[in-house]
Scaffold this active site. Structure first.
Site, PDB file in Angstrom:
ATOM      1  N   LYS A 239       0.837  -1.202   0.000  1.00 17.12           N
ATOM      2  CA  LYS A 239       0.000   0.000   0.000  1.00 17.12           C
ATOM      3  C   LYS A 239       0.875   1.256   0.000  1.00 17.12           C
ATOM      4  O   LYS A 239       1.910   1.282   0.675  1.00 17.12           O
ATOM      5  CB  LYS A 239      -0.907  -0.020   1.244  1.00 17.12           C
ATOM      6  CG  LYS A 239      -1.930   1.089   1.324  1.00 17.12           C
ATOM      7  CD  LYS A 239      -2.765   0.955   2.608  1.00 17.12           C
ATOM      8  CE  LYS A 239      -3.810   2.038   2.754  1.00 17.12           C
ATOM      9  NZ  LYS A 239      -4.577   1.895   4.016  1.00 17.12           N
TER      10      LYS A 239
ATOM     11  N   SER B  81      -9.524   1.980   3.277  1.00 16.59           N
ATOM     12  CA  SER B  81      -8.659   2.709   2.373  1.00 16.59           C
ATOM     13  C   SER B  81      -7.677   1.823   1.598  1.00 16.59           C
ATOM     14  O   SER B  81      -7.130   2.269   0.595  1.00 16.59           O
ATOM     15  CB  SER B  81      -7.865   3.737   3.177  1.00 16.59           C
ATOM     16  OG  SER B  81      -7.004   3.104   4.097  1.00 16.59           O
TER      17      SER B  81
ATOM     18  N   SER C 228      -9.556  -0.259   7.502  1.00 11.90           N
ATOM     19  CA  SER C 228      -9.002  -0.086   6.158  1.00 11.90           C
ATOM     20  C   SER C 228      -8.396  -1.336   5.533  1.00 11.90           C
ATOM     21  O   SER C 228      -8.112  -1.349   4.333  1.00 11.90           O
ATOM     22  CB  SER C 228      -7.956   1.027   6.159  1.00 11.90           C
ATOM     23  OG  SER C 228      -8.604   2.273   6.186  1.00 11.90           O
TER      24      SER C 228
END
Lengths: 480, 498
Positions: free
Chosen positions: A76, A151, A175
């Protein structure tokens, strides 16, 4: 090429000479290329991954490869990786390269994992749909008109679509788990402090956790085992010994399970999700586990507490992005004040600005006690309530989300609706407990549904073993 | 309303005496740790700009602070020396504001649970009768925090250069209660703090390099008034003398303003050393809301009993303890004791001297006299003083046993030893023929000669002009070319003049 569910399968074939790391990386690169429309990756390290794959192949050949040899990972865009860009899906960090590597990333690299690229996410990990990224939204591979969740949307969609074997995400309020649920993969949020935050771009320091997104509980356990443990760079990381999670995945005996009654009765939860959750709870009862409804009187305070405290921390954590030392600096600035204002206004998107303003407000002198202090007290109460429940039950379970993946743009104009997507996930972050999202079938439209389990802090070995058992149970029922 | 405004310089003592000055100080001391407060970056003054700046100093994304335990120990040392209550569970807070020299956009400081609370420091000033007056200035608290970087303006007003070497340097800030009442007390207070931090080896106390800085809060109120007046903060003083000048000026300025019917506004003023005046900063004063909150990247620090004991065991002797010891154990006057404990190097030297000679007062006189003069002349610190204590003690012994005269010792032997510190004082005196003449027979002859040469004076002496004795002694000493033992000469003369 064969679809591998676990790293163990990959390593078996690597040893048997059926495949090579180079071939695996080539395969994923081709998948990434043919799935560009998903927008899961911000940057792909094709040459680097290939050359690293050849190195790892050589080590496998010499029988001295690390434990994650054959693991092709996406990371990420919030985890630092020396010599690589990192910008948390934000314009404000345009062109920024990190000179150092996050502890979590370093530890997987040391075990011969191959990082294939950095993955799209909501800007500064603030969002539940991956629509707040400066790089544009990520799409759900199950239905490209729908969001992958957020996210860590790029990280979940990449595993879902087979663009990499696993991903490293971060979870501040759900997330990792929420996009895992939307994308039919496993998402683990460890206990707060289990994995060092050094090199993780901060959203809310007392909530942030690094967590793996995988296709199997087994791989989640292995990745956690490699990343967890003390780290001299993070004062808040736990010094507790790291159990060999990957070696303790067999569940024995019966568990005491508490579930939130609202989760299977509330109108706010989609019928298909209620149904799948109820079915699973029935199955568990049939297997002899104790499954009981529980009351969480403070449930309505979870989201407000979460949003007050995370925005407060975020408003301060994001102050360093000021256009002075690195990242985006406005060319329109005329003096110091306009340099700050213009750089930050141009650099941050709407959601990030909204949260900075909220956080600045709750910390301001006249409102501090009414919001921040009170939210800290409520956080303590929620911790106590949860700890009490976790002495009575081994696991607290619920659906991961009240809805399946929603359509792109559907909730962008309604932040409060968007925030409700986190209703079941924020509790684990508020109290610092570990929680996992495992796939629990799909709705009639084929959209994935996730099931969440939470355990006592630092009881990941039990959480993982039971989740592993639960996935077998779910798969057996699917195939029956 | 009086139309003409009174100038600070025109304020008479009579007007000044209508008001009481109330002063409180915030003193910042940079700690002498090897590394910065929350990172291993080197902490050193004077390095090339932007050389000691790692990822954390620059607040690069993903960095986290890690407390330097040494800085914590230094703060606790200061707290223990000042009788503060040590906060056993101390917390770090973020002070949020934007400034280019503040890389994170917040300063890690302490707000709610600072490391030391209460306590204070003893100051000594001269009373109106000339006698020393002691007073304790209370601390509100001492907290730990990180320093900011430096903004350097390049002179053409178009660019600001930033040097982040200083960013993250550990500081302790001592915040006093408003207990000070004059420029003299303020000077004594800063002097006492500087002396203490040097004794404790926590800060070099160098005000010119900015390792010790202070902000002065000052207000006036008519004598007898309970509530405080509006306070003004003064910054930018780089010496104790300038702090005192600033207080003196600001006191006059505020009295002049009050006497002219004006209003004192709460503001920050800069001291200008050239004019000796304070100036309001021409920036809009907005109420800063620092939005303090506990830093979630740092856990509360719990100080164990064991750790506290270790810190206590390492505490050096403090100046006031040494003063007491010198008076009680060595029997020297309080004045001497205060002088000798000015620096810990001087105090240590005195103690060593006393281990080699029992003439403590003489030892004290030597240090306050010839040794201090030497240091003043050369501008050296006691650390650089060339003579070993055992050598100086040897010289003192020679004088005290009458082997050489005091004047020979101070004027000839001492300078010679400073030139060549390896010599033995006795060998030096012998080689130079400085030994005193203690041969009674020879001296008697000299005494007789002198008295015979001055019959009038002898008569006058016998008639009661006892002051002439000095003249006779001087003459005998001259004849002996300084080798006579003055004590013995005195005795012989007294005998002859009976």
């Amino acid at each position: 090429m064969k679809e591998y569910l676990t790293l163990a399968d990959i390593q078996h074939d690597l040893r048997a000479g059926i495949t090579t790391c180079e071939e695996l990386v080539g395969h994923y690169l081709a998948r990434i290329e043919s799935n560009r429309h998903l927008n899961a990756f911000v940057e792909v390290y094709a040459d680097e991954a290939l050359s690293r794959a050849r190195e790892v192949d050589a080590r496998i050949h010499e029988d001295r490869a690390g434990r994650l040899a054959g693991m092709v990972l996406g990371v990420k865009d919030v985890l630092c990786h020396a010599g690589h860009g990192v910008q948390a899906g934000s314009h404000i960090l345009d062109g920024y390269n990190s000179p150092f590597t996050a502890t979590a990333v370093q530890r997987v690299l040391d075990e011969d994992a191959i990082v294939i690229g950095r993955q799209n996410c909501d800007e500064f990990a603030m969002g539940s749909s991956n629509e707040s990224s400066y790089f544009g939204p990520v799409r759900n591979a199950a239905d490209p008109d729908r969001v992958p969740g957020g996210s860590s949307g790029g990280s979940a969609a990449a595993v879902q679509a087979g663009l990499c074997h696993a991903s490293l995400g971060s979870d501040t309020g759900g997330s990792v788990r929420q996009p895992a649920a939307f994308c039919n993969v496993v998402g683990l949020k460890p206990s707060y402090g289990r994995i060092s935050r050094w090199g993780l771009l901060a959203y809310a320091s007392s909530f942030d956790c690094v967590g793996p997104i995988t296709k199997s509980v087994e791989d989640a356990a292995l990745l956690l085992e490699v990343m967890a443990g003390p780290d001299e760079y993070d004062s808040t990381v736990s010094t507790r010994e790291v159990p060999a999670y990957s070696q303790q995945l067999e569940w024995k005996g019966t568990a005491r399970i508490g579930y939130l009654r609202e989760a299977i009765e509330s109108e706010a939860v989609e019928p298909a999700i209620r149904e799948r959750t109820s079915m699973l709870l029935d199955q568990l009862r049939e297997q002899g586990h104790v499954v009981e409804p529980i009351e969480m009187p403070l449930l309505h305070y979870y989201l407000p507490t979460y949003y007050i405290l995370t925005t407060a921390e975020a408003s301060s954590n994001l102050s360093r992005f000021d256009g002075v030392r690195y990242g985006h600096r406005s060319t329109e600035a005329k003096d110091l004040e306009s340099l700050y204002k213009k750089s930050r206004t141009e650099g941050f998107g709407d959601e990030v600005r909204r949260r900075i303003l909220l956080g600045t407000f709750v910390l301001s002198a006249n409102y501090y006690d009414a919001y921040y202090t009170k939210a800290q007290r409520v956080r303590k109460l929620i911790k106590e309530e949860t700890e009490r429940l976790l002495t009575q039950y081994d696991f607290l379970v619920s659906p991961v989300t009240p809805t399946t993946a929603f359509r792109l743009g559907e909730k962008m104009d309604d932040p409060l609706q968007m925030y409700l997507a986190d209703i079941f996930t924020v509790q684990a972050n508020v109290v610092g407990a570990p929680a996992i999202s495992v796939p629990n079938g799909t709705d009639a439209a084929g959209l994935p549904i996730g099931f969440q389990l939470m355990s006592r802090p630092f009881a990941e070995e039990h959480l993982l073993a039971f989740s592993n058992y639960l996935m077998d149970l779910i798969n057996a029922a699917e195939n029956a | 309303m009086i139309s003409t405004t009174l100038q600070p310089a025109e304020v008479t003592d009579e007007l000044l005496n209508k008001y009481e000055t109330v002063i409180g100080l915030e003193v910042h001391c940079q700690l002498l740790t090897d590394s910065k407060l929350f990172t291993t970056d080197i902490n050193r003054f004077g390095a090339e700009p932007n050389t000691n700046i790692g990822a954390l100093t620059l607040a690069l994304p993903g960095t986290l602070p890690k407390l330097n335990k040494k800085a914590l120990e230094f703060a606790v040392r200061m707290g223990l020396a000042c009788g503060c209550t040590i906060t056993r569970r101390t917390i770090f807070d973020r002070k949020n504001y934007f400034y280019p020299d503040l890389p994170k956009g917040y300063q890690i400081s302490q707000d709610k649970a600072p490391i030391c609370q209460g306590g204070g420091i003893l100051i000594t000033t001269k009373g109106s009768d000339g006698k020393p007056v002691e007073k304790t200035i209370r601390f509100h608290h001492i907290h730990l925090e990180e320093d900011a970087g430096k903004s350097v303006h390049d002179g053409n007003d178009t660019a600001t250069l930033l040097d982040y070497n200083r960013a993250g340097t550990p500081l302790i800030e001592m915040v006093s209660e408003p207990d000070l009442r004059s420029a003299e007390e303020t000077g004594a207070y800063v002097t006492a703090i500087r002396q203490l931090v040097r004794y404790l080896d926590v800060c070099d106390g160098n005000m010119e390099e900015g390792s010790l800085r202070c902000d002065v809060n000052i207000s006036i109120r008519p004598w007898g008034q309970e509530e405080f007046g509006t306070k003004v903060e003064i910054k930018n003083m780089n010496s104790i003398r300038n702090i005192m000048r600033a207080v003196e000026y600001e006191w006059r300025r505020q009295v002049a303003l009050a006497e002219s019917g004006g209003t004192i506004t709460q503001e920050t003023r800069m001291f200008d050393a050239d004019s000796g005046q304070t100036y309001g900063m021409r920036v809009k004063e907005t109420m800063n809301d620092y939005r303090y909150f506990p830093d979630p990247d740092l856990c509360p620090v719990e100080l164990s009993d064991e750790w506290m004991e270790e810190v206590k065991a390492k505490m050096p002797a403090l100046p006031n303890e040494l003063r007491e010891k010198f008076v009680n154990q060595y029997g020297i006057p309080a004045y001497d004791a205060a002088q000798l404990t000015d620096t810990k190097e001087m105090a240590a030297y005195f103690e060593e001297l006393c281990s080699h000679t029992a003439h403590y007062k003489t030892a004290s006189n030597w240090l306050m006299g010839p040794v201090k003069s030497y240091l003043n002349e050369t501008g050296e610190d006691m650390e650089a003083f060339p003579l070993k204590a055992v050598v100086l003690a040897g010289l003192i012994e020679l004088v005290e046993t009458g082997v050489i005269s005091h004047s020979t010792a101070t004027q000839k032997a001492f300078p010679a030893l400073l030139e060549n510190a390896e010599q033995s004082p006795r060998e030096l005196a012998e080689a130079n023929n400085w030994l005193q003449n203690r041969n009674t027979g020879e001296l008697e002859t000299l005494v007789d000669e002198v008295l015979a040469a001055m019959p009038d004076k002898v008569t006058a002496y016998r008639k009661g002009k006892k002051g002439l004795l000095g003249l006779f002694v001087g003459e005998v000493m001259k004849k002996s070319r300084g080798t006579a033992d003055p004590k013995l000469v005195n005795e012989l003369l007294a005998e002859k003049l009976k």
